[in-house]
Design an enzyme around this catalytic site. Structure first.
Site, PDB file in Angstrom:
ATOM      1  N   LYS A 135      43.621  46.829  40.256  1.00 35.37           N
ATOM      2  CA  LYS A 135      44.061  45.882  39.910  1.00 35.37           C
ATOM      3  C   LYS A 135      42.821  45.514  38.721  1.00 35.37           C
ATOM      4  O   LYS A 135      41.738  46.069  38.403  1.00 35.37           O
ATOM      5  CB  LYS A 135      43.409  44.529  40.832  1.00 35.37           C
ATOM      6  CG  LYS A 135      43.860  43.181  40.375  1.00 35.37           C
ATOM      7  CD  LYS A 135      43.672  42.085  41.574  1.00 35.37           C
ATOM      8  CE  LYS A 135      43.821  40.636  41.400  1.00 35.37           C
ATOM      9  NZ  LYS A 135      43.270  39.927  42.632  1.00 35.37           N
ATOM     10  N   SER A 211      47.001  37.192  43.969  1.00 34.28           N
ATOM     11  CA  SER A 211      46.821  37.525  42.659  1.00 34.28           C
ATOM     12  C   SER A 211      46.838  39.084  42.390  1.00 34.28           C
ATOM     13  O   SER A 211      47.229  39.500  41.248  1.00 34.28           O
ATOM     14  CB  SER A 211      45.509  37.147  42.437  1.00 34.28           C
ATOM     15  OG  SER A 211      44.602  37.927  43.088  1.00 34.28           O
ATOM     16  N   ILE A 232      40.540  36.300  47.905  1.00 33.76           N
ATOM     17  CA  ILE A 232      39.907  35.136  48.230  1.00 33.76           C
ATOM     18  C   ILE A 232      40.843  33.927  49.099  1.00 33.76           C
ATOM     19  O   ILE A 232      40.258  33.030  49.476  1.00 33.76           O
ATOM     20  CB  ILE A 232      39.221  34.691  46.847  1.00 33.76           C
ATOM     21  CG1 ILE A 232      38.051  33.492  47.427  1.00 33.76           C
ATOM     22  CG2 ILE A 232      40.116  33.707  45.930  1.00 33.76           C
ATOM     23  CD1 ILE A 232      37.118  33.088  46.013  1.00 33.76           C
ATOM     24  N   GLY A 233      42.175  34.158  49.053  1.00 28.41           N
ATOM     25  CA  GLY A 233      42.907  33.174  49.496  1.00 28.41           C
ATOM     26  C   GLY A 233      43.968  33.720  50.069  1.00 28.41           C
ATOM     27  O   GLY A 233      45.038  33.151  50.455  1.00 28.41           O
ATOM     28  N   SER A 235      45.239  37.169  48.158  1.00 29.92           N
ATOM     29  CA  SER A 235      45.741  37.888  46.909  1.00 29.92           C
ATOM     30  C   SER A 235      45.833  39.496  47.203  1.00 29.92           C
ATOM     31  O   SER A 235      46.630  40.105  46.417  1.00 29.92           O
ATOM     32  CB  SER A 235      44.490  37.830  45.968  1.00 29.92           C
ATOM     33  OG  SER A 235      44.650  36.563  45.222  1.00 29.92           O
TER      34      SER A 235
END
Lengths: 546, 546
Positions: A135, A211, A232-233, A235
């Site tokens: 990424k 993400s 973090i959520g 991604s």
């Protein structure tokens, strides 16, 4: 490169700066040879393109072998790193054309690296010759590359040293592609003002997730077999789920985030972590083993001092199935996917019980309170710095969430204390599952999200993944084998939504529009049980006949 | 008891409330039988009192056996829990008279518990019959006891459930005494407006240390063999050092703080942890094993999921000796103690090198920034609530430190990011110790503090212990065998202090006043190396002939 971009950016409009970055990306793609003659008009699914545009040999290499099989060929020298790298570079270029998943193709660097590896008398390490994508915001210090984290104002920022990249490099990998991500990185879709939107290779009307959506789309087209995202959520896991892949979010302090650049450095309310996205389960295990064999804690002492210790499970699993989190009912194909896996597990002699979700609704507010005790200002600041517009989903998450607000230190401490209380309550809840039969639930089986990959700009329900970040539980996504089928996954028009979020999610469901989209599911373990979660997935996939 | 104290407190002055708590404490001491006839006038050292006031049998039981030996006798039933408990209760009462170390003696409860344990056909667990003392703010929910955390305004607060106490209880221990602590708990001495000052049993003009100074004085008089303190800057280790004992601060997430009550809940800049204070090293290992066998992470999921795995070291240690932290030069007896242990280690074939301290000075400011991003307001608030006066050392630490100030969330994040950077720098510094000989330093040997136990109200230099909290490194205190000797430990009157702190510390040194005080030393390991630190101490003590 850094200086060049910085010069270009000086005194320019945000549009011009973004254009400069896109041109650099396009220039990196232009190196592909033989050049690809890809169509302008694109079908809904892009999965037919590789076989049409690669050589048969390239297609075979990038399609028909697992990571472990490829590594064996590389180790045996029955396959050269250069040939494999060229094949994945070209397939990645096709994926870019189809989905807009890349921010850079590292053509020259990857081939040079592959040639070097081929020149060695022995394998450099356990990843010898394996192409790995990363990424964009993870940077690429090994080649002194700049990064932007999808902020126009950050274009040209130098990459810091990345202990993770260094370990993978020392293990012999080939870095060949960097991938797209959403503005602020705080989104479970992928779109930004520099490189634009990344779409789903199975259905371009759907999101690739975020993400790490660039990784999801790239690996989803088998433009690679292993990519590194961050979570973090959700991604790592949402892109894995949306693209029919495997994605693992370990406990936060196994891999950490050292070397990642982000707008909210120092924020610890909810911790982010690196995570792998891969085409199979064994690749995840291999990745974890290689990285932790590299003792990253000696560089990043925030990590647990703990090698990866693969486990074997000897007695039948007790699985808690969370059909719904009690807030938003997953779409019919997700229910069908869960049922299908549950049937396999029962047939294999596993114990399957229902998992009662404990206060998942209020937990979302707690999650947002922990993520944005600054009202989201840090995440938005680099947007304002360039004048680029804030995208709607970014406004929705950082501004519109009622619990995104500026707090004092004491308010923040009380939020952290609430987090600790909630985590302890959830642990007690899990302990209580042994009350009836003296056998605790081993893992939770649950959706990867409230549906298959959603239509663009509609992904507003994170908690099927973010909940496990809040609890810091390890979680792995795997493909259920189910894809959305309008004939089987009929919309229940009589459904009475439980609340506004549920009504929104119900309204999104249109089996015709998402036909063919793969459905991912998730296996979640207690805190600290990372290896166990991967072992449990092996049992579950074994029950599925994999 | 809770209600009674709450009623008493209603509408009273702070002095009256404090008096009520003292009277409750005194009432608990009055139960001792046979009653002790202790002298009003006390000598400088209190160590002669036990042999004079206990029965020979009591004295023998509380003096001449290690914890493991006592546990063996209890297990074999050659010693009853009741007899042992009564002996330690009476010795604790002597310690209280001499040092003011207790907030409560649990006479009836302890004897009842011991009788119950004696009535069982089998040992209840690995701590069967062992008396254990606990610091007051850890509470005592098992007996529904109130707590005050040394704040007058908190007198009568109910104890929350303590997973740690529960595990020790389930392992068969006897809780028999609760111990004193300083106002706010943020002090490395022990004094407060409720119970007053706890003095050192070796020399009543000196501090027992803090914040677990009640534990230090109690165990320092062998009023017990194992007590539980807490440590965020030295609160277990300073009392261990000041009283000639062993004290262990594990990594923050091995034991955690669940069940502890404190004014700064939710603060995570520097993490506190429980820690044992004991009369020997094996007791520390036993404590860690028993607690982690209890899987506290299933109740407190903030903890690492990791059992205690004792290690054996097979090759000679490489020890880095930190003679000074580069800011404050330790007093002559500390230098002599280090030299003495270093000589033993060298004789035993260990490699000994100097440890270069890395920026320990600025690290103190960072530590304070992390501890008090609210300007110390939370720690002081319960003082203001009752009107009790703030003690000078509490003003010094929470108010006078320049870096104790109220911060915004963004300022706080940037401080946390600095902490992470410093930790990574220190890890790299440690990695670099293998540059010359390909052998990394195994552990640091360093002072427990800038001197032996200091005169009251003078302890203003925390960094010999707090530095390892900042880094989250495991650290254990052990007695060097050296005691302050005016003949050997002559003050260097020509010493030119490096800075104001160094001048202050130099000025404090007076070998006549601290004659006979034991000198503790400290062994520190890398993050995550808790078991290794204890194994290294075994090697070092082996070299010392223990």
């Amino acid at each position: 490169m850094v200086e060049q971009l910085a010069d270009m950016a000086y005194g320019q409009t945000w549009e011009a700066k973004a254009k400069g970055a896109r041109e650099a990306r396009d220039a990196s793609l232009a190196k592909v040879e033989p050049a690809l003659q890809l169509p302008d008009g694109l079908a809904t699914s892009s999965q037919h393109l590789p076989v049409e545009h690669l050589t048969p040999r390239e297609y075979d290499l990038t399609t028909n072998y697992s990571t472990l099989e490829l590594l064996k060929k590389l180790r045996d020298k029955t396959l050269s790193a250069e040939e494999l790298t060229r094949a994945f570079l070209r397939r990645a270029a096709i994926a870019q054309h189809a989905t807009n998943c890349l921010t850079e193709l590292m053509w020259d660097e990857a081939i040079e690296r592959a040639k070097y590896l081929d020149s060695l008398p022995e394998s450099l390490g356990p990843l010898h010759g394996l192409p790995i994508s990363t990424k964009e915001h993870q940077g690429m210090h090994l080649y002194n590359r700049p990064l932007d984290c999808a902020y126009v104002s950050w274009i040209g920022t130098p990459s810091p040293h990345s202990p993770l990249n260094q370990i993978l490099w020392d293990a012999g990998c080939v870095f060949y592609a960097r991938t797209n991500q959403p503005q602020t990185l705080q989104c479970i879709e992928t779109n930004n003002n520099i490189y634009g939107r990344t779409v789903n290779p199975w259905n371009r009307n759907l999101s690739s997730g975020g993400s790490s959506g660039g990784e999801g789309a790239l690996i989803g087209m088998r433009g690679g077999v292993l990519g590194i995202g961050g979570d973090i959520g959700g991604s790592v896991r949402v892109p894995a789920g949306n693209n029919g892949l495997y994605g693992f979010k370990p406990a936060a302090k196994r891999l950490g985030v050292a070397g990642m650049t982000a707008a909210m450095a120092g924020s610890e309310g909810v911790l982010a972590t690196y995570g792998p996205i891969a085409t199979d389960r064994e690749t995840i295990d291999l990745f974890m083993k290689v990285v932790l064999d590299g003792q990253p804690w000696k560089i990043d002492p925030s990590l647990e001092t703990r090698f990866w210790s693969p486990m074997t499970i000897s007695k039948p699993l007790k699985i808690g199935v969370m059909w719904s989190d009690g807030v938003v009912q997953p779409h019919p194909p997700v229910q069908r996917a869960l049922q299908s896996v549950v049937e396999c597990c029962k047939r294999a002699g596993m114990k399957v019980v229902d998992w009662e979700p404990l206060d998942h609704g209020p937990a979302w507010d707690l999650y947002i309170s922990l993520l944005y005790p600054d009202g989201g200002a840090a995440a938005r600041h680099p947007i304002d710095a360039s004048g680029e517009p804030m995208l709607p989903l970014i406004k929705w998450i950082t501004v519109d969430q009622p619990e995104s607000k500026e707090r004092t230190i004491h308010e923040y401490w009380s939020i952290v204390a609430r987090r600790e209380t909630y985590r302890a309550k959830y642990a007690a809840h899990w302990n209580s599952t042994s009350a009836d039969d003296e056998q605790e639930v081993d893992v939770i089986l649950c959706p990867a999200g409230p549906g298959a990959a959603p239509l663009h700009d509609t992904a507003k329900y994170w908690p099927y993944t973010s909940h496990w970040n809040l609890l810091d539980y390890p979680a792995v996504i795997f493909p259920s084998g189910v894809c959305v089928d309008p004939a089987k996954d009929v919309k229940d028009e009589s459904y009475q939504p439980l609340n506004e979020q549920d009504a929104y999610n119900h309204g999104l469901y249109d089996p015709e529009k998402s036909a063919g989209a793969p459905v991912g599911l998730q296996v979640v373990g207690r805190k600290g049980m990372d290896e166990f979660v991967m072992a449990a997935l092996r049992e579950i996939e074994g029950a599925m006949g994999r």
